[in-house]
Design a protein around this motif. Structure first.
Motif, PDB file in Angstrom:
ATOM      1  N   SER A  32      10.600  64.933  44.176  1.00  0.00           N
ATOM      2  CA  SER A  32      11.103  63.585  44.423  1.00  0.00           C
ATOM      3  C   SER A  32      12.325  63.590  45.332  1.00  0.00           C
ATOM      4  O   SER A  32      12.513  62.680  46.147  1.00  0.00           O
ATOM      5  CB  SER A  32      11.439  62.899  43.100  1.00  0.00           C
ATOM      6  OG  SER A  32      12.316  63.702  42.338  1.00  0.00           O
ATOM      7  N   ALA A  36      12.667  61.682  48.914  1.00  0.00           N
ATOM      8  CA  ALA A  36      13.765  60.771  49.224  1.00  0.00           C
ATOM      9  C   ALA A  36      14.446  61.157  50.522  1.00  0.00           C
ATOM     10  O   ALA A  36      14.754  60.294  51.363  1.00  0.00           O
ATOM     11  CB  ALA A  36      14.764  60.762  48.070  1.00  0.00           C
ATOM     12  N   ASP A 144      14.978  56.788  36.302  1.00  0.00           N
ATOM     13  CA  ASP A 144      13.680  56.551  36.920  1.00  0.00           C
ATOM     14  C   ASP A 144      12.634  57.517  36.367  1.00  0.00           C
ATOM     15  O   ASP A 144      12.839  58.731  36.417  1.00  0.00           O
ATOM     16  CB  ASP A 144      13.790  56.722  38.439  1.00  0.00           C
ATOM     17  CG  ASP A 144      12.541  56.230  39.133  1.00  0.00           C
ATOM     18  OD1 ASP A 144      11.577  56.997  39.219  1.00  0.00           O
ATOM     19  OD2 ASP A 144      12.539  55.067  39.571  1.00  0.00           O
ATOM     20  N   ALA A 147      11.229  60.114  38.941  1.00  0.00           N
ATOM     21  CA  ALA A 147      12.203  61.145  39.327  1.00  0.00           C
ATOM     22  C   ALA A 147      12.422  62.136  38.196  1.00  0.00           C
ATOM     23  O   ALA A 147      12.361  63.355  38.383  1.00  0.00           O
ATOM     24  CB  ALA A 147      13.527  60.485  39.717  1.00  0.00           C
ATOM     25  N   PHE A 301       8.876  56.579  46.267  1.00  0.00           N
ATOM     26  CA  PHE A 301      10.098  57.242  46.706  1.00  0.00           C
ATOM     27  C   PHE A 301      10.274  57.135  48.214  1.00  0.00           C
ATOM     28  O   PHE A 301      11.375  56.853  48.707  1.00  0.00           O
ATOM     29  CB  PHE A 301      10.076  58.709  46.274  1.00  0.00           C
ATOM     30  CG  PHE A 301      10.899  58.962  45.057  1.00  0.00           C
ATOM     31  CD1 PHE A 301      12.275  59.077  45.145  1.00  0.00           C
ATOM     32  CD2 PHE A 301      10.314  59.048  43.810  1.00  0.00           C
ATOM     33  CE1 PHE A 301      13.045  59.283  44.022  1.00  0.00           C
ATOM     34  CE2 PHE A 301      11.076  59.248  42.690  1.00  0.00           C
ATOM     35  CZ  PHE A 301      12.444  59.366  42.781  1.00  0.00           C
ATOM     36  N   ARG A 368      18.512  58.450  38.921  1.00  0.00           N
ATOM     37  CA  ARG A 368      18.058  57.113  39.307  1.00  0.00           C
ATOM     38  C   ARG A 368      17.182  57.246  40.550  1.00  0.00           C
ATOM     39  O   ARG A 368      17.245  58.241  41.256  1.00  0.00           O
ATOM     40  CB  ARG A 368      19.239  56.198  39.604  1.00  0.00           C
ATOM     41  CG  ARG A 368      19.839  55.517  38.381  1.00  0.00           C
ATOM     42  CD  ARG A 368      20.394  56.487  37.385  1.00  0.00           C
ATOM     43  NE  ARG A 368      21.185  55.835  36.326  1.00  0.00           N
ATOM     44  CZ  ARG A 368      21.762  56.478  35.342  1.00  0.00           C
ATOM     45  NH1 ARG A 368      21.653  57.800  35.235  1.00  0.00           N
ATOM     46  NH2 ARG A 368      22.444  55.829  34.423  1.00  0.00           N
ATOM     47  N   GLY A 369      16.366  56.235  40.776  1.00  0.00           N
ATOM     48  CA  GLY A 369      15.442  56.351  41.901  1.00  0.00           C
ATOM     49  C   GLY A 369      14.927  55.008  42.342  1.00  0.00           C
ATOM     50  O   GLY A 369      15.693  54.052  42.517  1.00  0.00           O
ATOM     51  N   THR A 401      22.381  55.887  43.495  1.00  0.00           N
ATOM     52  CA  THR A 401      21.067  56.542  43.504  1.00  0.00           C
ATOM     53  C   THR A 401      21.105  57.809  44.342  1.00  0.00           C
ATOM     54  O   THR A 401      20.558  58.852  43.949  1.00  0.00           O
ATOM     55  CB  THR A 401      19.997  55.584  44.042  1.00  0.00           C
ATOM     56  OG1 THR A 401      19.945  54.415  43.209  1.00  0.00           O
ATOM     57  CG2 THR A 401      18.627  56.247  44.060  1.00  0.00           C
ATOM     58  N   LEU A 405      20.315  61.684  43.058  1.00  0.00           N
ATOM     59  CA  LEU A 405      19.223  62.456  43.641  1.00  0.00           C
ATOM     60  C   LEU A 405      19.728  63.682  44.397  1.00  0.00           C
ATOM     61  O   LEU A 405      19.229  64.798  44.216  1.00  0.00           O
ATOM     62  CB  LEU A 405      18.392  61.575  44.579  1.00  0.00           C
ATOM     63  CG  LEU A 405      17.496  60.525  43.911  1.00  0.00           C
ATOM     64  CD1 LEU A 405      16.825  59.657  44.966  1.00  0.00           C
ATOM     65  CD2 LEU A 405      16.447  61.186  43.048  1.00  0.00           C
TER      66      LEU A 405
END
Length: 838
Positions: A32, A36, A144, A147, A301, A368-369, A401, A405
């Motif tokens: 993920s 992203a 998320d 994620a 994503f 978070r996503g 976010t 990530l």
């Protein structure tokens, strides 16, 4: 926009998805996170080429990328139901129940705490109204699922840790989105200072409405799928429609949480589907949803990341301070719940213990996503939200976010490693070395036989044997310290291996359809508990899990009360039939474990461990046989019907195997093979039906078998059968306590009890009774009665017992015998003075 260019862009995104997975594996980063990053690069590149004069050739492509119809409702109504539904289908729900308290704390309490923490922190340091700050808090409080789940699965995290984080990430979306809807309404209405009490009171209504909607939608879907069971593609098509209709119906018609509706629908199908649908169709259904969820998770994503450059437009230096405030407040709120509230709940025995390394991993794994970005996008799309609020919502949500990530996501593997959660325990390491040593020894023997059989060249054999021998010697040297392992640890290793083999045997029998899919999940749950019990508590933990697998549960006792108090027998019939089938399946599986102990366990762990495991296995078989015999005595003939069903299903499996072998050998053609399998399928559907359990008829047969009631006519026995109430008790449970009032007489239908009075102890078994002395002497009970095995009792109230005593010679003789055994004058006990009959 040109449809050709749009199609080319979407197809190219699938190419990006295909390339991202091997790239993530090569870079050892979560899938993920790679998606992203690629999405941000694509979005930034499109903006760059569109706004510069470097070249105009790529402008149509850039316009197509930036012009994709990416709206918040696309994420919430198209992608999110797919991800949530697939995740619920793939969850081991029965194992997750063991950790339901920490899951619900993280999914609900942690979301509320994070919302308030972030909201008030922003309110203190910014000029935003409180409603807008709480709105931002709700947006960033949800982890998320796409994620979190993908990352924890990719790093092979411990099962329990994965279960907790998956359960939280599935359920907290509902809490966060519900709070988002409430505070979004306050912001659009211009309410600067919302009343939190009023907002939170609406929360349970949203949850309950979504749960009921999802359950109803799933029940209708299961009925339709069972109706179409002969058409697999039709079943899959109906199932694909379920999460979207549940989400839309809950949100638009009921006005409740669509996320909870999808989760409730998935949970209902997960629990009921395997027992109602053909096994192969259920397997294929899971594969379809896995593919859909893979595409949905990847696209959500990439598409969300395409928005990031636009959401960050207009960012100012002061905004970075606010992003830092959001990060600190969100992590602090999560830490308070994990390291403050959860240990407190464990201390007061409300929640199972969650180890500190697990809590640390959960803290850092709260990624978070796309859901957070989708909620932020919904705010920026609204015309009724002030411009400055929209700008800050987009920037703060996107910045937070990206932090989770790019910082937490990329370092999560390192954190897991530092905590030691990715390494084998000393016991597992020892077991792994032993297993490898035995496997290599077997391989060497097989290779030697192969070289002899094919008369291979001596030089070839010698060179390969040397290389293989070096590896074997290396493993043997590594296992030289195995002898230092305590016998206790060897026993634990053996029990873990035995429980693992039991689980594999169950899976094989489910695939062969000799164990029904209806019972497979419960039996597999028991096997998982055996594994975890052995890991955590060694022999004692294994034995506790074994006893729990045959014990009467709360549902059984509740069904018994419904039957005895209200006359509602359907739950008791279903649970009793399930217990019959469960015990029979366990007995059949346990019979296969002895050969595994004699073969593999003996070779790996030695004779002493093998003998001890054989003894433990014999005890398990005895416990299961005792419980099964109790049900056989209580419901004569039903176990034999289940055994006939098992034989029929075994014969059908063997018949199918013969047809398949004939088809592979060319003895029959495809048309004949298909026709034979269709006929086989029709007969298999009939064999799947479980025989009907008639409690009323069985009660008459049971009462008739009691020697105490042998002199009664059929009419009296039927009346007695209706008067007797059933009570189920587990081994170790107290049936009656000392000095309690005498409320009835107990007749033992199955099992055994231990009666203790005045320093003396008696054991009573099937066909005997207790409680009559206290009634006839009109004294409070002086004896304590405890079940020493899973026991079924028939209880007769005082008035009916006295009436029956007057009519039954056999019962009076039994009362005399029990009085003499306890040193009480039977004539005085049965005299008119006591209110009975002489």
């Amino acid at each position: 926009m040109d449809i050709v260019i749009v199609s080319a862009v979407i197809a190219s995104l699938f190419l990006v998805i295909g390339a991202a997975e091997p790239l993530a594996a090569r870079l050892r980063l979560p899938f993920s996170v790679i998606l992203a990053i690629l999405g941000i690069l694509i979005g930034s590149g499109a903006i760059f080429f569109l706004r510069t004069e470097l070249t105009d050739a790529l402008n149509p492509v850039a316009e197509a990328i930036l012009g994709l119809p990416i709206r918040s409702n696309v994420f919430l109504y198209v992608f999110l139901p797919t991800l949530l539904f697939q995740a619920t289908l793939g969850m081991n729900l029965r194992r997750m129940i063991d950790d339901w308290v920490p899951i619900m704390v993280l999914a609900v309490v942690a979301v509320v705490v994070a919302t308030l923490s972030v909201g008030y922190a922003l309110f203190w340091v910014s000029a935003l109204p409180l409603a807008a700050c709480l709105l931002i808090g709700a947006i960033v409080s949800t982890t998320d699922p796409s994620a979190v789940v993908s990352i924890f699965r990719s790093i092979s995290a411990p099962r329990r840790l994965s279960r907790i984080i998956e359960g939280e990430s599935l359920l907290n979306d509902a809490a966060a989105i519900a709070l988002f809807g409430l505070f979004m309404g306050f912001v659009m209405l211009g309410v600067p200072d919302p009343k939190l009490g009023e907002a939170l009171r609406q929360f349970p209504v949203l949850i309950a409405g979504g749960a009921v909607t999802g359950w109803l939608a799933a029940r209708v879907t299961i009925w339709l799928m069972a109706l179409f069971r002969a058409h697999e593609l039709a079943m899959i098509s109906v199932c694909v429609a379920l999460p979207y209709l549940a989400y839309i119906g809950s949100e638009q018609i009921v006005g409740a949480s669509g996320v909870i509706a999808v989760v409730a629908a998935g949970l209902t199908l997960n629990l009921s589907g395997p027992g109602r649908l053909p096994p192969q169709a259920w397997t294929n259904l899971g594969e379809v949803w896995n593919l859909l969820a893979h595409w949905a998770g990847a696209l959500i994503f990439i598409l969300a990341a395409l928005l990031i450059p636009r959401l960050l437009e207009g960012v100012q230096i002061s905004d970075f301070i606010l992003i830092g405030v959001v990060i600190v407040a969100a992590l602090a709120a999560r830490a308070v719940v994990l390291f403050g509230l959860l240990p407190l709940l464990t201390l007061i025995r409300v929640s199972p213990h969650v180890e500190r390394p697990y809590r640390t991993a959960i803290l850092w794994g709260g990624l978070r996503g796309a859901v957070t970005l989708a909620l932020a996008l919904a705010v920026t799309e609204s015309l009724r939200v002030p411009v400055e609020v929209k700008r800050l919502v987009g920037i703060l949500a996107t910045g937070f976010t990206l932090f989770t990530l790019l910082v937490q996501g990329t370092t999560l593997r390192l954190v897991i490693g530092r905590l030691g959660l990715d390494r084998l325990s000393p016991i597992d390491e020892a077991m792994s070395r032993q297993v490898v040593a035995v496997a290599l020894q077997n391989v060497r023997e097989d290779v030697a036989r192969t070289t002899d059989a094919y008369a291979l060249t001596h030089d070839v054999v010698r060179s390969e044997a040397k290389a293989f021998g070096e590896r074997l010697e290396k493993v043997v040297r590594a296992t030289e310290d195995i002898d230092d392992i305590l016998d206790r640890d060897r026993i634990t290793l053996g029990l873990i291996a035995l429980a693992g083999f039991e689980r594999d045997t169950i899976l094989a029998r489910v695939r062969e359809r000799t164990i029904s899919a209806r019972m497979a999940e419960q039996i597999l749950l028991d096997a998982d508990r055996l594994i975890e019990g052995a890991r955590a508590g060694g022999r004692n933990g294994y034995q506790r899990a074994a006893r729990k697998s045959v014990a009467y549960g709360r549902g059984f006792r509740a069904a018994g009360l419904l039957h005895s108090r209200l006359g509602i027998s359907a739950p008791l019939v279903r649970i009793t039939a399930d217990r019959f089938e469960l015990l029979l399946s366990q007995r059949l599986t346990l019979r296969d474990l002895g050969a595994f102990i004699e073969g593999r366990i003996n070779r790996i762990h030695g004779r002493r461990v093998a003998d001890l495991l054989l003894e433990l296995l014999a005890r398990r078989i005895e416990i299961v046989e005792t419980a099964l015999d109790g049900l056989r005595l209580q419901y004569p003939g039903y176990a034999e019907e289940l055994e006939r069903r098992f034989i029929r299903r075994t014969a059908l499996r063997l018949e199918e195997r013969e047809y398949t072998a004939m088809r592979e050998d060319g003895l029959i053609g495809a048309e004949v093979h298909t026709s034979l399998l269709q006929d086989l399928g029709a007969r298999r559907a009939l064999a799947e039906d479980r025989p009907t359990l008639d409690i009323a008829v069985q009660r008459f047969e049971l009462v008739r078998q009691f020697p105490l009631f042998a002199d009664m006519d059929d009419k009296t026995v039927r009346q007695l059968g209706r008067a007797l109430k059933t009570q189920y008790v587990n081994a170790g449970s107290i049936v009656v306590s000392k000095d309690g009032p005498a409320k009835g007489v107990y007749f033992i239908a199955s099992g055994a009890v231990e009666l203790e009075s005045a320093g003396q102890t008696w054991r009573l078994g099937r066909g005997e009774m207790f409680g009559q002395i206290a009634i006839l002497t009109k004294n409070a009970r002086r004896a304590e009665v405890r079940a020493i095995a899973p026991t079924t009792l028939l209880v007769l109230d005082v008035a009916r017992f006295r009436s029956l005593l007057k009519r039954s010679v056999a019962l009076r003789d039994a009362v005399r015998a029990s009085a003499e055994q306890r040193g009480i004058d039977p004539d005085a006990l049965l005299s008119d003075k006591t209110g009975s009959i002489s």
